[in-house]
Scaffold this active site. Structure first.
Site, mmCIF file in Angstrom:
data_model
loop_
_atom_site.group_PDB
_atom_site.id
_atom_site.type_symbol
_atom_site.label_atom_id
_atom_site.label_comp_id
_atom_site.label_asym_id
_atom_site.label_seq_id
_atom_site.Cartn_x
_atom_site.Cartn_y
_atom_site.Cartn_z
ATOM 1 N N LYS A 111 0.696 -1.228 -0.068
ATOM 2 C CA LYS A 111 -0.069 0.158 -0.044
ATOM 3 C C LYS A 111 0.899 1.403 0.018
ATOM 4 C CE LYS A 111 -4.288 -1.708 1.991
ATOM 5 N NZ LYS A 111 -5.348 -1.659 3.208
ATOM 6 N N LYS A 191 -4.024 -10.655 -7.449
ATOM 7 C CA LYS A 191 -5.232 -11.091 -6.610
ATOM 8 C C LYS A 191 -6.399 -10.222 -7.015
ATOM 9 C CE LYS A 191 -5.662 -9.253 -2.454
ATOM 10 N NZ LYS A 191 -6.021 -8.767 -1.263
ATOM 11 N N LYS A 194 -10.274 -4.856 -4.545
ATOM 12 C CA LYS A 194 -11.238 -3.691 -4.780
ATOM 13 C C LYS A 194 -10.480 -2.719 -5.682
ATOM 14 C CE LYS A 194 -13.468 -4.490 -0.446
ATOM 15 N NZ LYS A 194 -13.076 -4.294 1.158
HETATM 16 P P1 AMP Z 1 -10.375 -6.477 1.899
HETATM 17 O O1 AMP Z 1 -11.107 -6.414 0.622
HETATM 18 O O2 AMP Z 1 -9.009 -6.357 1.824
HETATM 19 O O3 AMP Z 1 -11.143 -5.835 2.950
HETATM 20 O O4 AMP Z 1 -10.508 -8.021 2.412
HETATM 21 C C1 AMP Z 1 -11.724 -8.525 2.915
HETATM 22 C C2 AMP Z 1 -11.706 -9.940 3.281
HETATM 23 O O5 AMP Z 1 -11.891 -10.747 1.794
HETATM 24 C C3 AMP Z 1 -10.331 -10.402 3.985
HETATM 25 O O6 AMP Z 1 -10.590 -11.738 4.472
HETATM 26 C C4 AMP Z 1 -9.485 -10.833 2.642
HETATM 27 O O7 AMP Z 1 -8.637 -11.798 3.027
HETATM 28 C C5 AMP Z 1 -10.586 -11.598 1.497
HETATM 29 N N1 AMP Z 1 -10.037 -11.173 0.411
HETATM 30 C C6 AMP Z 1 -9.854 -10.311 -0.350
HETATM 31 N N2 AMP Z 1 -9.660 -10.436 -1.655
HETATM 32 C C7 AMP Z 1 -9.618 -11.970 -1.700
HETATM 33 C C8 AMP Z 1 -9.213 -12.733 -2.831
HETATM 34 N N3 AMP Z 1 -8.984 -12.249 -4.115
HETATM 35 N N4 AMP Z 1 -9.439 -13.968 -2.564
HETATM 36 C C9 AMP Z 1 -9.834 -14.402 -1.520
HETATM 37 N N5 AMP Z 1 -9.931 -13.691 -0.452
HETATM 38 C C10 AMP Z 1 -9.909 -12.243 -0.558
#
Ligand code: AMP
Ligand code: TRP
Length: 324
Positions: A111, A191, A194
């Protein structure tokens, strides 16, 4: 009964990676655990957010939790910034966190390449440790990218307990290897995220049917033309992981089911599966989001519950430190 805690930031649009890696795992566990799910808005503001949009985003995420199957009769949902105990414990944990350990956090390093670095972004994992430790959490269901943060959480809990006396339970991450890392549909080495710049890489939970179909149709594959367990590349493996997750079956069963199918035919089946599930989620979402009184009631119940429960741990930690 085990205590489960997890959260998602109300930044950007929730996508099928969040659903597969996190929310769908929460839904499965809520029948036999004490489950607490947070909308982590204080984490979201560690990178620039639009003040006039964030409230709406917080409610969107909470409504999506419910629409995806989190049942408020079984689980608690609350907004992080509505419980001040989280920031207070984070401050206490700051005083035992080694600077060098935060510098090694992969998510911080990534980040800080994209954003101007503020202290909150650096301290993000300590607030996350506080979220988890306040509830004497046993399990934290997350995607692979959060593993390092949960290891830090365990280190901090252990250190505090050794130094000041038993206070925190050591949590475990729960990461399912087949679905822990859903990749971008346009780049199987990156990955699904968002903040992906390529909108075709990510299927959002609130995407229209046309968009979902288009994104699956345009998803990259490899130079083969049909599914085979032995010679498929990463891109097709990712699509098969998504298929397995939406069908709630193992990758092995999926390979047996689809062995020899052409990529084109498979993409058609995948699109149908994803569209059906997301249409169901979107239907529930629209209903929940149109009744803000109901949503607010669920969040108020979650808030009261979370404040009461977390205060016990916070008071214990302060007592151990010799504070008033
Ligand atoms: P975030 O989008 O960073 O707020 O992530 C929220 C939750 O979703 C966390 O538990 C992440 O580990 C999971 N997560 C986010 N992106 C992925 C992805 N591409 N594959 C699997 N889990 C994800
Ligand atoms: N850091 C997590 C993410 O980026 C979100 C989060 C904040 C979280 N606090 C948490 C996840 C506590 C699990 C438990 O995805």
């Amino acid at each position: 009964m085990k205590t489960v805690f997890s959260g998602i930031q109300p930044s950007g649009d929730l996508h099928i990676g969040n659903y597969i890696g996190a929310i769908s795992q929460w839904v499965k566990g809520q029948d036999f655990t004490e489950s607490i799910f947070c909308v982590v808005d204080l984490h979201a503001i560690t990178v620039p957010q639009n003040p006039s949009a964030i409230k709406e985003k917080v409610l969107e995420v909470a409504a999506l939790y419910l629409a995806c199957g989190i049942d408020p009769r079984k689980s608690k949902i609350f907004i992080q910034s509505e419980n001040p105990n989280h920031t207070e414990l984070a401050w206490i944990l700051n005083t035992i966190t080694p600077f060098g350990q935060l510098e090694r956090m992969t998510q911080f390093k990534e980040k800080s390449e994209k954003h101007e670095v503020n202290v909150g972004l650096f301290d993000y994992p300590v607030l996350m440790a506080s979220d988890i430790l306040l509830y004497q959490t046993d399990e934290v269901p997350v995607g692979e990218d959060q593993k390092q943060h949960i290891e830090l959480t365990r280190d901090l809990a252990e250190k505090f307990n050794k130094k000041f006396g038993q206070t925190f339970k050591l949590p475990n991450s729960v990461i399912h290897k087949d679905t822990a890392r859903i990749m971008s549909l346009q780049n199987p080495l990156s990955k699904m995220s968002k903040s992906d710049n390529d909108p075709l890489g990510t299927i959002n939970l609130l995407d229209t049917v046309e968009k979902i179909k288009e994104k699956i149709k345009k998803a990259v594959t490899d130079s083969n033309s049909s599914i085979s367990k032995d010679n498929g590349g990463e891109a097709i493996a990712n699509l098969l992981a998504i298929y397995s997750a939406f069908k709630d079956q193992s990758l092995d069963i999926t390979y047996n089911e689809l062995d020899g199918k052409s990529y084109g035919e498979f993409k058609g089946l995948l699109a149908e599966l994803v569209v059906d599930k997301l249409k169901e989620i979107q239907g529930k979402y629209t209903q929940i989001r149109s009744d803000e009184k109901y949503l607010r009631r669920v969040l108020d119940e979650g808030k009261d519950y979370s404040i009461n429960k977390s205060l016990k741990t916070l008071n214990k930690a302060k007592e151990q430190l010799g504070l008033m």
